[in-house]
Motif scaffolding. Structure first.
Motif, PDB file in Angstrom:
ATOM      1  N   SER A 159      10.491  -2.019 -14.981  1.00 42.82           N
ATOM      2  CA  SER A 159       9.306  -1.212 -15.286  1.00 42.82           C
ATOM      3  C   SER A 159       8.272  -1.275 -14.172  1.00 42.82           C
ATOM      4  CB  SER A 159       8.674  -1.687 -16.603  1.00 42.82           C
ATOM      5  OG  SER A 159       8.321  -3.070 -16.498  1.00 42.82           O
ATOM      6  N   SER A 160       8.278  -2.322 -13.375  1.00 43.51           N
ATOM      7  CA  SER A 160       7.282  -2.480 -12.321  1.00 43.51           C
ATOM      8  C   SER A 160       7.541  -1.574 -11.121  1.00 43.51           C
ATOM      9  CB  SER A 160       7.239  -3.936 -11.855  1.00 43.51           C
ATOM     10  OG  SER A 160       8.516  -4.332 -11.378  1.00 43.51           O
ATOM     11  N   PHE A 161       8.750  -1.023 -11.042  1.00 50.19           N
ATOM     12  CA  PHE A 161       9.109  -0.282  -9.835  1.00 50.19           C
ATOM     13  C   PHE A 161       8.236   0.960  -9.650  1.00 50.19           C
ATOM     14  CE2 PHE A 161      11.611   3.373  -8.253  1.00 50.19           C
ATOM     15  CZ  PHE A 161      11.686   3.002  -6.927  1.00 50.19           C
ATOM     16  N   MET A 162       8.050   1.762 -10.699  1.00 51.99           N
ATOM     17  CA  MET A 162       7.309   3.015 -10.569  1.00 51.99           C
ATOM     18  C   MET A 162       5.877   2.751 -10.130  1.00 51.99           C
ATOM     19  SD  MET A 162       9.644   5.154 -11.206  1.00 51.99           S
ATOM     20  CE  MET A 162       8.777   6.694 -11.370  1.00 51.99           C
ATOM     21  N   HIS A 163       5.281   1.695 -10.658  1.00 49.67           N
ATOM     22  CA  HIS A 163       3.905   1.366 -10.286  1.00 49.67           C
ATOM     23  C   HIS A 163       3.805   1.017  -8.812  1.00 49.67           C
ATOM     24  CE1 HIS A 163      -0.160  -0.128 -10.536  1.00 49.67           C
ATOM     25  NE2 HIS A 163       0.228  -1.345 -10.164  1.00 49.67           N
ATOM     26  N   LEU A 164       4.724   0.193  -8.339  1.00 51.60           N
ATOM     27  CA  LEU A 164       4.695  -0.231  -6.944  1.00 51.60           C
ATOM     28  C   LEU A 164       5.010   0.939  -6.012  1.00 51.60           C
ATOM     29  CD1 LEU A 164       4.378  -2.526  -4.939  1.00 51.60           C
ATOM     30  CD2 LEU A 164       6.801  -3.046  -5.217  1.00 51.60           C
ATOM     31  N   LEU A 165       5.992   1.771  -6.379  1.00 51.03           N
ATOM     32  CA  LEU A 165       6.332   2.903  -5.534  1.00 51.03           C
ATOM     33  C   LEU A 165       5.183   3.918  -5.494  1.00 51.03           C
ATOM     34  CD1 LEU A 165       8.823   3.580  -3.865  1.00 51.03           C
ATOM     35  CD2 LEU A 165       9.538   5.144  -5.673  1.00 51.03           C
ATOM     36  N   HIS A 166       4.448   4.037  -6.598  1.00 50.33           N
ATOM     37  CA  HIS A 166       3.280   4.913  -6.608  1.00 50.33           C
ATOM     38  C   HIS A 166       2.226   4.403  -5.630  1.00 50.33           C
ATOM     39  CE1 HIS A 166      -0.449   6.814  -8.066  1.00 50.33           C
ATOM     40  NE2 HIS A 166       0.344   7.794  -8.472  1.00 50.33           N
ATOM     41  N   LYS A 167       2.021   3.098  -5.592  1.00 51.65           N
ATOM     42  CA  LYS A 167       1.102   2.519  -4.611  1.00 51.65           C
ATOM     43  C   LYS A 167       1.569   2.826  -3.190  1.00 51.65           C
ATOM     44  CE  LYS A 167      -0.787  -1.449  -7.142  1.00 51.65           C
ATOM     45  NZ  LYS A 167      -0.912  -2.930  -7.139  1.00 51.65           N
ATOM     46  N   PHE A 168       2.871   2.725  -2.984  1.00 49.34           N
ATOM     47  CA  PHE A 168       3.454   2.963  -1.663  1.00 49.34           C
ATOM     48  C   PHE A 168       3.134   4.376  -1.180  1.00 49.34           C
ATOM     49  CE2 PHE A 168       7.053   4.641   0.768  1.00 49.34           C
ATOM     50  CZ  PHE A 168       7.116   3.735   1.822  1.00 49.34           C
ATOM     51  N   TYR A 169       3.392   5.372  -2.003  1.00 51.65           N
ATOM     52  CA  TYR A 169       3.174   6.759  -1.585  1.00 51.65           C
ATOM     53  C   TYR A 169       1.688   7.122  -1.580  1.00 51.65           C
ATOM     54  CZ  TYR A 169       8.103   7.892  -1.383  1.00 51.65           C
ATOM     55  OH  TYR A 169       9.422   7.941  -1.011  1.00 51.65           O
ATOM     56  N   SER A 170       0.915   6.515  -2.452  1.00 52.17           N
ATOM     57  CA  SER A 170      -0.526   6.779  -2.441  1.00 52.17           C
ATOM     58  C   SER A 170      -1.158   6.276  -1.155  1.00 52.17           C
ATOM     59  CB  SER A 170      -1.201   6.119  -3.651  1.00 52.17           C
ATOM     60  OG  SER A 170      -0.730   6.661  -4.858  1.00 52.17           O
ATOM     61  N   ALA A 171      -0.762   5.055  -0.738  1.00 48.63           N
ATOM     62  CA  ALA A 171      -1.293   4.502   0.505  1.00 48.63           C
ATOM     63  C   ALA A 171      -0.899   5.360   1.701  1.00 48.63           C
ATOM     64  CB  ALA A 171      -0.801   3.068   0.694  1.00 48.63           C
ATOM     65  N   ALA A 172       0.347   5.824   1.712  1.00 50.61           N
ATOM     66  CA  ALA A 172       0.808   6.659   2.826  1.00 50.61           C
ATOM     67  C   ALA A 172       0.085   7.996   2.842  1.00 50.61           C
ATOM     68  CB  ALA A 172       2.314   6.871   2.714  1.00 50.61           C
ATOM     69  N   PHE A 173      -0.140   8.578   1.672  1.00 48.22           N
ATOM     70  CA  PHE A 173      -0.841   9.868   1.637  1.00 48.22           C
ATOM     71  C   PHE A 173      -2.292   9.705   2.080  1.00 48.22           C
ATOM     72  CE2 PHE A 173      -3.452  13.088  -0.383  1.00 48.22           C
ATOM     73  CZ  PHE A 173      -2.801  14.245  -0.018  1.00 48.22           C
ATOM     74  N   LYS A 174      -2.917   8.622   1.685  1.00 49.55           N
ATOM     75  CA  LYS A 174      -4.311   8.392   2.087  1.00 49.55           C
ATOM     76  C   LYS A 174      -4.434   8.322   3.600  1.00 49.55           C
ATOM     77  CE  LYS A 174      -8.237   5.377   1.076  1.00 49.55           C
ATOM     78  NZ  LYS A 174      -8.690   4.148   0.381  1.00 49.55           N
ATOM     79  N   VAL A 175      -3.479   7.637   4.243  1.00 53.76           N
ATOM     80  CA  VAL A 175      -3.488   7.552   5.705  1.00 53.76           C
ATOM     81  C   VAL A 175      -3.288   8.941   6.314  1.00 53.76           C
ATOM     82  CG1 VAL A 175      -2.221   6.651   7.699  1.00 53.76           C
ATOM     83  CG2 VAL A 175      -2.728   5.152   5.764  1.00 53.76           C
ATOM     84  N   PHE A 176      -2.341   9.691   5.785  1.00 53.01           N
ATOM     85  CA  PHE A 176      -2.080  11.035   6.307  1.00 53.01           C
ATOM     86  C   PHE A 176      -3.293  11.940   6.105  1.00 53.01           C
ATOM     87  CE2 PHE A 176      -0.819  15.416   5.454  1.00 53.01           C
ATOM     88  CZ  PHE A 176      -0.117  15.725   6.617  1.00 53.01           C
ATOM     89  N   TYR A 177      -3.902  11.880   4.944  1.00 49.97           N
ATOM     90  CA  TYR A 177      -5.048  12.738   4.645  1.00 49.97           C
ATOM     91  C   TYR A 177      -6.213  12.425   5.562  1.00 49.97           C
ATOM     92  CZ  TYR A 177      -8.386  15.396   1.831  1.00 49.97           C
ATOM     93  OH  TYR A 177      -9.321  16.310   1.408  1.00 49.97           O
ATOM     94  N   GLN A 178      -6.418  11.128   5.826  1.00 53.29           N
ATOM     95  CA  GLN A 178      -7.491  10.741   6.729  1.00 53.29           C
ATOM     96  C   GLN A 178      -7.238  11.278   8.136  1.00 53.29           C
ATOM     97  OE1 GLN A 178     -10.315   9.422   6.225  1.00 53.29           O
ATOM     98  NE2 GLN A 178     -10.957   8.985   8.340  1.00 53.29           N
ATOM     99  N   ALA A 179      -5.991  11.254   8.551  1.00 52.56           N
ATOM    100  CA  ALA A 179      -5.658  11.764   9.884  1.00 52.56           C
ATOM    101  C   ALA A 179      -5.843  13.277   9.968  1.00 52.56           C
ATOM    102  CB  ALA A 179      -4.224  11.397  10.235  1.00 52.56           C
ATOM    103  N   GLU A 180      -5.614  13.997   8.855  1.00 60.10           N
ATOM    104  CA  GLU A 180      -5.706  15.450   8.874  1.00 60.10           C
ATOM    105  C   GLU A 180      -7.144  15.949   8.761  1.00 60.10           C
ATOM    106  OE1 GLU A 180      -3.480  18.014   9.156  1.00 60.10           O
ATOM    107  OE2 GLU A 180      -2.029  16.511   9.796  1.00 60.10           O
TER     108      GLU A 180
END
Length: 805
Positions: A159-180
């Protein structure tokens, strides 16, 4: 000899087991093609191709279930246990999440890669020995392996996987959004001496982890894509994350902003941010791409771009639907937002939701007693204009406006406000509509819109419009829509007659140019043949005739002028063309009565067989009042003039005596006396007892007037109060008078036929009273019920009959 064969067979089987890893040991796979050919020939000689293939595949599936997949999931379970209940540091937390996910995926990728030689051997075995595996899966044995890997991963997913993977993609999107887009925000921010954390990773500027996060992110996605796990494990997370981002961005962009178009800006944002990030997810780069990555990018642009554009339109429309009531009220400033909604409605299926939401908002916020009729009508007019921007065919307007029409129909002052606004230059919203030279379009009108002359541009109505009214009504102008609230022109022209009469009799001016102009516009709108408009023409003509008659009677050549003690000018009205007046009584002084009789004689000499029936309570009187310390020149109503006239006979009057003398009801008399109190002429010394004030003992109001202030500053409020009161009978009273015409017919029916039901009475009235008075069954029932309450009728078992004397 048998023992030798047994030993040889055992040795051969050990060779087969070792080369096909049937025992589950995949670390000693010999990749030599020559040795593998020998083993395959050995399997063919033994005729054990299918058995070996099944055992080899079972070993792979067992390794996936018991070793590879549990080891992969253990990374996430351990990390969740370590961070449970702890707040992540903005920078270090993102890096740790990225590192843990990257480690787990990399190990899985390597472990899956270690099975490739074994899968290749199994495929060779199938080709040369004729062994078969489950062939229901297209793509060969490698696709079969990937399917088992996905199935095994999902069967053991914590059950913990979805939460952790969501953090993973959220962090990556935040970095991308800041760059854009972050650079644009940074330029607008104020410069301070305090260190500013990185907007992407959240760490200190001198220790930014954005590049490391991006590199790790691209590596993980590439490995997951290679295993066909990217969409299977992360597809839902990516979709939910982007939908959430789109929703937040649309809400921020469109918050209480209706005067600018947003949809083009939002489309560009989706292309740059959302689709750009998806290209980074699936391709790992937005720059130079390989041929394979270019094909993937094409897939992203064509498919996912359309998917998230549709999500944008849906989100934007949903957001605007929640704001639609305010958007409608603020029209025309909100027209850009309406045009955006119209564009999005064509790409979504939210019309029904829009109708239900707006109807609910109107019912809750507009259609209740706390809202003035003026506000309801302004909102209705704005809705007509705004909804025609959304739907020029008028289907949405008809679906939404029906509750408003029903509500306005139930308010008594709706017609008066509409007619007043049409003929009042200060209300430009409706008076400008009256200037449009177009006839009314009523509900019973028909349109030829369905003809196929212009079939190339013809578009059908929506499927839910089949039970609505005619197309001509849906596209009618605003005045037609307002008239159709009641479905009859007569209601409005009757009200106009009353308003016209009020204007003429309150101003007592002979200047009718304005009224003639509005009357001509109404004739264009409502039709020149309308009998009520002809009556209005006669009313305006009466004003011009009155001016000419007054000039003749008051001329020096008139022999009756010598008898006049003071000049009298009359507004001479044609009784049969004017609406009914309020029934008010006023006994004017004898001196005034004589002057009115002299005027009547002069009129009879001028007109021959015609005479006058005076309405002494109507009009204006110019007075000059001489007191001890001042002189007042005022223009007052006849009732006010009669009151002050009697105070020259004696200085003290009670309300009872004055009411008897003037025949004016006490309540009306008390209100009229208030005017003279404000002028400081009368003072109430006891309850309902008034005296004339002449000397310096005047009250505060009298001293103010004597101080030399202009009388125009004092008199108008009281005069305006009288002008505000209509001298005409109310519409209800006029209608009651019209219905009394039917009463004699009803009495005659019931006298001859004893008792009748409502339907029979109504049918007989339509037969015998054609065209004189129109009455609906509902209105007739209300009229008969009033007669029952007045004991002039009896109602028994649904039958009306006359009471017996």
């Amino acid at each position: 000899m048998a023992a030798v064969r047994t030993a040889d067979s055992r040795q051969q089987w050990e060779i087969i087991k070792k080369n096909f890893c049937i025992d589950g040991d995949f670390s000693q796979i010999n990749d030599s093609g020559e040795d593998l050919q020998l083993v395959v020939r050995l399997v063919q000689q033994l005729g054990a191709g299918q058995l070996v293939l099944d055992l080899a595949l079972d070993a792979i599936w067992l390794a996936l279930r018991q070793s590879v997949v549990p080891k992969f999931w253990q990374h996430f379970v351990t990390f969740e246990a370590q961070t449970n209940g702890k707040e992540d540091d903005a920078g270090e937390g993102s890096v740790e999440v990225m590192s843990r996910v990257a480690t787990a995926v990399s190990e899985l990728y390597d472990s899956a890669g270690s099975f490739v030689p074994q899968i290749n051997r199994c495929e060779m075995l199938c080709e040369q020995s004729g062994a078969k595996f489950e062939d229901c899966i297209p793509g060969g044995l490698m696709e079969h392996f990937k399917l088992h890997l996905r199935a095994t991963l999902h069967s053991q997913m914590p059950s913990s996987f979805m939460h952790l993977l969501h953090k993973f993609y959220s962090a990556a999107f935040k970095v991308f959004y800041q760059a854009e887009v972050g650079s644009q925000v940074e330029e607008s921010e104020e410069v301070t001496d305090e260190p500013v954390p990185c907007g992407g990773c959240g760490g200190a500027t001198d220790a930014c982890h954005c590049q490391a996060i991006t590199n790790t992110f691209c590596q993980v996605n590439k490995q997951l894509y290679g295993l066909d796990l990217l969409e299977r494990l992360a597809g839902d997370i990516i979709s939910s994350l982007l939908l959430s981002v789109i929703t937040d961005h649309v809400s921020t962009t469109c918050r209480d902003s209706y005067d600018q178009s947003c949809i083009n800006q939002l489309e560009k944002w989706v292309e740059n941010v959302v689709v750009g990030w998806l290209e980074l997810v699936y391709c790992g780069s937005r720059g130079q791409l390989s041929s394979a990555d270019a094909a993937i990018q094409t897939m992203v642009s064509n498919n996912l771009n359309q998917t998230y554009m549709t999500a944008l339109y849906h989100t934007y429309t949903t957001t605007r639907i929640d704001q639609l009531f305010n958007i409608v009220i603020e029209y025309p400033e909100s027209q850009p937002a309406l045009e955006d909604i119209r564009e999005c409605l064509d790409r979504t299926h939210l019309r029904d939701r829009l109708v239900e939401s707006l109807r609910s908002a109107i019912q809750t916020r507009l259609l209740h007693p706390g809202v003035n009729t003026t506000d309801v009508l302004h909102a209705y007019i704005s809705a007509i204009k705004a909804l025609r921007v959304l739907d020029p065919k008028g289907v949405l307007l008809e679906l939404v406006s029906e509750p408003v029409r029903q509500y306005l129909r139930g308010r008594e002052d709706t017609v008066r406000y509409i007619v007043t606004s049409l003929t009042d230059e200060s209300c430009s919203e409706l008076s400008e509509e009256l200037l449009v030279a177009a006839p009314l379009v009523l509900d019973d009108s028909h349109s030829d819109d369905d003809n196929m002359d212009n079939w190339e541009t013809w578009t059908p109505d929506p499927v839910h419009a089949h039970n609505l009214k005619s197309k001509s009504q849906r596209t009618a102008d605003i005045i037609s829509m307002l008239v159709n609230i009641y479905g009859s022109k007569d209601v409005f022209i009757t009200e106009y007659r009353t308003i016209l009469a009020d204007r003429i009799l309150s101003q007592f001016s002979y200047d009718t140019e304005r009224e003639i102009r509005y009357l001509e516009h109404l004739k264009v709108r409502f039709g020149e043949t309308l009998a009520l408009l002809h009556k209005c023409e006669v009313m305006v003509k009466d004003v011009a005739d009155s001016k000419r008659i007054n000039t003749s009677i008051n001329s020096d050549e008139n022999p009756h002028r010598e008898k006049q003690k003071f000049p009298v000018s009359a507004m001479i009205l044609s009784a049969q063309f004017w609406p009914s007046f309020k029934e008010e009584r006023l006994q004017v002084p004898e001196e005034v009565t004589k002057e009115l009789e002299n005027y009547t004689e002069a009129f009879q000499d001028l007109k021959g067989n015609r005479t006058l029936n005076w309405k002494p309570h109507l009009g204006q009187v110019q007075l000059e009042i001489e007191l001890k310390n001042r002189t007042l020149n005022l223009t007052v109503t006849p009732t006010q003039a009669t009151i002050i006239y009697h105070f020259q006979e004696r200085n003290r009057w009670s309300i009872d005596d004055l009411s008897t003398m003037t025949q004016v009801p006490k309540t009306v008399l008390r209100r009229k006396i208030t005017y003279w109190q404000t002028q400081g002429v009368l003072q109430e010394v006891e309850s309902d007892v008034f005296v004339l004030v002449e000397g310096e003992e005047t009250g505060e109001e009298g001293q103010t007037a004597a101080a030399g202030l202009p009388l125009a500053d004092i008199a108008p409020p009281a005069i305006e109060e009288d002008e505000a009161e209509s001298v005409m009978a109310s519409a209800q009273d006029q209608r009651e008078e019209e219905l009394q015409v039917l009463w004699s017919y009803i009495v005659g029916m019931l006298t001859n036929l004893d008792c009748l039901p409502l339907e029979r009475i109504h049918a007989m009235l339509k037969m015998f009273v054609q065209g004189s008075v129109e009455c609906s069954p509902q209105e007739l029932r209300a009229f008969l019920d009033r007669k029952v309450r007045q004991h002039q009728l009896l109602l028994t078992n649904g039958l009306y009959k006359l009471p017996k004397n």
